[in-house]
Design an enzyme around this catalytic site. Structure first.
Site, PDB file in Angstrom:
ATOM      1  N   GLU A 243     -39.656  13.687  66.841  1.00 46.40           N
ATOM      2  CA  GLU A 243     -39.726  12.562  65.874  1.00 46.40           C
ATOM      3  C   GLU A 243     -39.725  11.063  66.439  1.00 46.40           C
ATOM      4  O   GLU A 243     -39.596  11.136  67.760  1.00 46.40           O
ATOM      5  CB  GLU A 243     -38.302  12.634  65.205  1.00 46.40           C
ATOM      6  CG  GLU A 243     -37.035  12.338  65.920  1.00 46.40           C
ATOM      7  CD  GLU A 243     -35.710  12.406  65.018  1.00 46.40           C
ATOM      8  OE1 GLU A 243     -35.763  13.308  64.079  1.00 46.40           O
ATOM      9  OE2 GLU A 243     -34.924  11.531  65.281  1.00 46.40           O
TER      10      GLU A 243
ATOM     11  N   ARG B 257     -19.093  19.731  56.975  1.00 49.10           N
ATOM     12  CA  ARG B 257     -17.298  19.876  57.339  1.00 49.10           C
ATOM     13  C   ARG B 257     -16.856  18.378  56.818  1.00 49.10           C
ATOM     14  O   ARG B 257     -17.503  17.442  56.628  1.00 49.10           O
ATOM     15  CB  ARG B 257     -17.381  20.072  58.530  1.00 49.10           C
ATOM     16  CG  ARG B 257     -18.027  19.261  59.509  1.00 49.10           C
ATOM     17  CD  ARG B 257     -17.334  19.488  60.934  1.00 49.10           C
ATOM     18  NE  ARG B 257     -18.553  18.773  61.640  1.00 49.10           N
ATOM     19  CZ  ARG B 257     -18.533  17.480  62.186  1.00 49.10           C
ATOM     20  NH1 ARG B 257     -17.737  16.517  61.564  1.00 49.10           N
ATOM     21  NH2 ARG B 257     -19.359  17.140  63.067  1.00 49.10           N
TER      22      ARG B 257
END
Lengths: 508, 164, 508, 164
Positions: free
Chosen positions: C200, C292
């Site tokens: 990227e 989470r």
């Protein structure tokens, strides 16, 4: 902004103000009496000056000694906390004369609100509702009889200079009036040196709800919402919460606007609290104005997101209020428990002494403002307030559940505290349903405590733990008497003081 | 070690042995699986089987109180093989001592030596922490002796008067 | 609602979840490894089960052992905390198979977001902006060369399974590409058993800003505002705050809506966090989703007034979100410091050992989530996070000043902590001005620390105090080795363990 | 008591006496008004004149560190009348020990005995709390001895290698 502030107080509120000073980059000067040398506020201050004997009149109430320390330390302002000199107009005036800023209202505003009758006269002129009755001292029994007849029994007789329930009498009918008036007058004279007594209609099972106001020195006054303070024992608040479960936005606005009107009528500046009685129809009546920071200010801080002590200091230094009424938003719910050194199993007798073990709660939604630490000896000379535990939650139920959890984590060994009382209050169905009034706590305490038979498993645990502690012996025991403390200390500890005194009594 | 432990008026026999850091425990003859860690002085992390407890020990003037959760238990621990710790019989009929429940100052003596009192009659007033507290007679009888005078400083547990 | 929850974790987060359980009237089951028997989460739980040796693979990462405890204890749900098994789809699936509710997203949603390339493919389909580059693993060096040339250097090579900076390489130009690709692949293979690497565009001096989302099991998804997490050392967050100083309401809404879209694309339920890189033009790019509860969730709780763990539990039990997006209001500012057992004066080496003295801050605007206590020995086997100190204020300046005050009150004796690092960060002019990016902390730590000459008065104080401590001797010394602890403990203490092991090494 | 106290490389002479709970104090001959209360073990509430300080004492393996506010000072306290506490001269030229900065496990030994090293060359890697930490040579020289092997558990302060 001030460079150095003298805190004319002790205990948790002195620590609270010292923290605010440090947060604002201001040096904090502590004063302490002989028994308070090891106190937490002395540990946390930048400078600390002894001001005399344990008796408050010799130290924390001694205006001249405190002004001397202000001059010696070069403090440019004094924060009085609550209690002691905080509502003493003479002190505020003496500070002004000495060129030291008193962080609070002017002496004139304190005078205007200091006497209950004068305050009633002031709010009467401002068109504020107060409990029907006289706004001046009673001149004669005949006048009392006439007013009581007009407003209707039961009535309350109250001392103009009163507080803490002294000089107060509930009168159920005309036949009690004469003797009650005499009793109230003589108690007022004895307690306050002022026998002025006035009459007002007795409101049955009222709620005690108060409104926080804040006024800068440029004419801006705002209200920060109410606190429900109906849970009282012997006219002392025990649990406070914000917002009040019965106050809706419209009622809040109306009460707030009345409170602002009261403050403006008194030319009030800085933080103050307007107390109301609220009857069962939610009609509210002005009761009195407290011209200082309240013990229970944290619940307002938690639901408004503001810091009242920072704001007090900024206002006193001449700043404008940094927000307007529209910016004040109440979010969530906060409840405060006043942790006292007193024994709930023994009629709430005070319980000074050495703290041998301290487990303090923390975590989500818990604020703890404390003046104690493990190893410290709570002196017998002052108010038994040790700390305040405040729970915040998204709503009232969550605030209660977080507070209950934190109370279960809290442990103070070596002295008695009222922590178990709060567990009882917070689990009471009427409290959970917010069915509160000023008689709530007396009724709760009169109830034969539901003697839940002890959990047999818990007894088993206690038996085994007792055996293990006995086996481990002294190595497993807490601080107890800190040998080096008395010796490093500049004077004898209070406990040994008492022992010596008691011994003298016994042998003479 | 064997202990006789009294809690809430009931006596328990506890056999406790420690070997290699493990406790073995019999309570009234019944085996109990115990795992104990002293987390801090006076704070025990206890497991009975897999149930977990934090137990706090309060020691004031020789008395031992144990906190299990939010319940408080007064415990009397005796070693049956020694004389130490034997409980003296409390004689409800004989003279009773009035003791100071906390350190403070005697601000008033309400009755004089030799006076008759009912159970609950106020005998003295002790002041501490800005509060006045009446010390009441625990029984009907006669004030045998007043041991303190007004203005005296007293410590918790000091005997103030005797009623008989 | 659940009756009993097993907490498959340790340290401060286990304590955090146990507290939430107790607040909700749910029994809390702890698990612990051999070295964690004295840990705080065991003290606070209602039940506690040993699950094996210190090595996490033998205990906290052992799915079978944890499911066994769930079955034996009769727990109806498992909260995984963060770290350990919290993002393990296999564990979530095993819980579902065992009929125990996993408090978190479904295994399918975790799978969708667990691989960075799979996540990029999912958000690409949802039309979410992500950092330009490939959304699949690189097939060849030639492909890498082509993509890098198209998006322009510098570029980042990243492991699809990556985390914590492993398998990551910054490539400045084409000449470095080949060796970097090989290095990244072999590191990814070594670290994660998966050599998949994607490419990227490297964003220079980005901010790391993340968005909290919450989704119930009835299709409702909301965002709770962002957290600024740009202060990182070795790709580990050190200080987090909410809101981000550069995010205005419009940007918050846009980021929030994108985050909701990401969550919905993954079929996400429960609490999750969508991480973004933000460039200097405030353009934001999807980075990854954490499936989470985050370490830094308290800053969001403080500015929204919500309790994320309560909400996680309520969502997992099937409840609907009790509010809508419009009800979510950000108020004030919160900053979190992660207190680690590490030595800032010695290259941040970990510092396990016994805590001989602990002075913990409290008071206005301070939340402390801690897993330590005085007398506890920090084991060497786990992440060195001891506690989180979070400061809240009306605005960012007040949050900083309250946090600074609290850090000055915080003292952990016996081991080294990074508390002094936070004092340094919080007083840094760039931090105060909120000029933050992910390179901030490395730059700060590289600076030759301004060696302020020690205050001569402080040295004088230290000299005198040293003499007084020497005179008072052992009586004035803290806990040190708690004699009775090792003996009451079921096993030898970690310290003595090491000594024995070291001795063996030396003599063989 | 008279102490020679070294802080930040500078030595101070402190005369300290306690009588009737009060301290008298001379620092390098100059009288200093001192009032000290031990609030808790290792925590001193100190007043010098009217300036107030909370001083914390850290003791690790015989070393004394004092925290005054947020500053930390290493102090060496010697009684000039006794031999105890005499500082041994540190010989920068001779062999230097590499010690473990924290408890942990040796995961790699990077150089072999007898190898030449520069100042800053990594000698061993210790792992603790999920982090690997390279122990570097403090000087240019030769590795005289490696005292641990890979996989060994070490305690803080253990000697790992000697460079000469």
């Amino acid at each position: 902004m001030f460079k150095k502030i003298l805190i004319a107080n002790r205990g948790e509120i002195a620590v609270r103000v010292i923290r605010a000073c440090h947060e604002m980059g201001i040096a904090a000067v502590a004063v302490y009496s002989d028994v308070d040398r090891p106190a937490l506020h002395v540990r946390k201050a930048d400078e600390a000056y002894p001001i005399g004997a344990a008796a408050a009149s010799e130290s924390y109430l001694n205006i001249q000694k405190i002004l001397d320390v202000a001059a010696r330390s070069g403090a440019d302002a004094v924060h009085p906390g609550y209690g002691f000199l905080s509502e003493n107009a003479k002190f505020a005036r003496a500070c002004a004369d000495a060129g030291i800023k008193f962080i609070g209202p002017t002496a004139a505003a304190m005078d205007a609100m200091g006497s209950k009758t004068r305050a009633r006269q002031a709010v009467e002129r401002a068109g504020v509702p107060f409990v029907p009755g006289t706004s001046r001292g009673l001149e004669s029994f005949e006048q009392a009889e006439e007013v009581a007849g007009r407003i209707g029994y039961p009535v309350m007789l109250k001392a103009a200079a009163g507080g803490g329930g002294k000089g107060m009498r509930l009168v159920h009918g005309p036949e009690e009036l004469k003797s009650s008036l005499e009793a109230a007058r003589s108690e007022a004279e004895r307690s306050f040196g002022d026998s002025e007594v006035y009459i007002e209609k007795a409101i049955l099972n009222p709620r005690h709800i108060e409104m926080q106001v804040l006024a800068d020195e440029h004419g801006n006054t705002v209200y920060l919402g109410e606190r429900e303070c109906s849970l009282q024992r012997r006219h002392q608040k025990v649990v406070e919460e914000a917002p009040s479960p019965i106050v809706d936005p419209d009622m809040r606005r109306r009460m707030g606007e009345v409170a602002v009107r009261v403050a403006q009528a008194a030319g009030y500046t800085n933080a103050g609290t307007v107390e109301f009685l609220v009857d069962q129809q939610k009609k509210f009546y002005f009761l009195e104005m407290n011209t200082r920071l309240q013990v229970e200010h944290p619940v307002t801080e938690l639901v408004t997101g503001l810091d009242l002590v920072h704001l007090q200091i900024r206002i006193a230094s001449g700043e404008r209020l940094p927000f307007t009424q529209d910016d004040v938003v109440i979010r969530g719910h906060a409840i405060e428990c006043r942790i006292y050194a007193e024994d709930p199993d023994n009629n709430y007798f005070p319980s000074p002494g050495k703290i041998t073990l301290l487990l303090a709660p923390s975590g989500p939604g818990i604020r703890r403002d404390s003046g104690m630490y493990e190893g410290w000896t709570v002196p017998m000379d002052y108010d038994p307030l040790l700390a305040k535990l405040i729970g915040y939650g998204t709503d009232r139920d969550q605030a209660i559940s977080r507070l209950t959890r934190a109370l279960n984590e809290y442990f103070v060994g070596g002295i008695k505290t009222n922590i178990s009382l709060f567990r009882r209050i917070l689990s009471d169905p009427d409290f959970r349903a917010a069915r509160l009034d000023t008689g709530f706590l007396d009724r709760l305490l009169k109830q034969k405590r539901a003697e839940a038979p002890a959990d047999p498993k818990a007894i088993e645990v206690a038996v085994i733990a007792a055996g293990i502690f006995a086996t481990l012996g002294a190595a497993a025991a807490g601080a107890g008497e800190l040998a080096a403390n008395g010796s490093a200390n500049s004077g004898p500890s209070p406990a040994s003081n008492w022992k010596i005194a008691a011994h003298k009594e016994a042998t003479r | 070690m064997t202990y006789d432990i009294t809690i809430d008026g009931k006596q328990y026999r506890l056999d406790l042995n420690r070997a290699e850091g493990r406790w073995s425990c019999r309570l009234d003859g019944r085996e109990v699986e115990v795992d104990a860690v002293l987390a801090r002085p006076d704070v025990l992390s206890l497991r009975l089987g897999n149930l977990a407890y934090e137990v706090k020990c309060e020691r004031v003037a020789g008395d031992m109180h144990l906190w299990v959760g939010s319940s408080r238990f007064a415990a009397v621990v005796r070693d049956p093989r020694s004389l130490r710790g034997r409980v003296r019989a409390v004689d409800d009929q004989g003279p009773r001592k009035l003791t100071a429940p906390m350190p403070g100052k005697i601000v008033r003596v309400l009755v004089s030596q030799g006076a008759g009192v009912e159970a609950g009659t106020g005998v003295l007033v002790v002041e501490a922490m800005k509060m006045q507290n009446e010390i009441k007679s625990p029984k009907k009888g006669t004030i045998q002796k007043i041991l303190v005078s007004e203005g005296a400083a007293v410590n918790a547990g000091d005997v103030l008067a005797i009623v008989e």
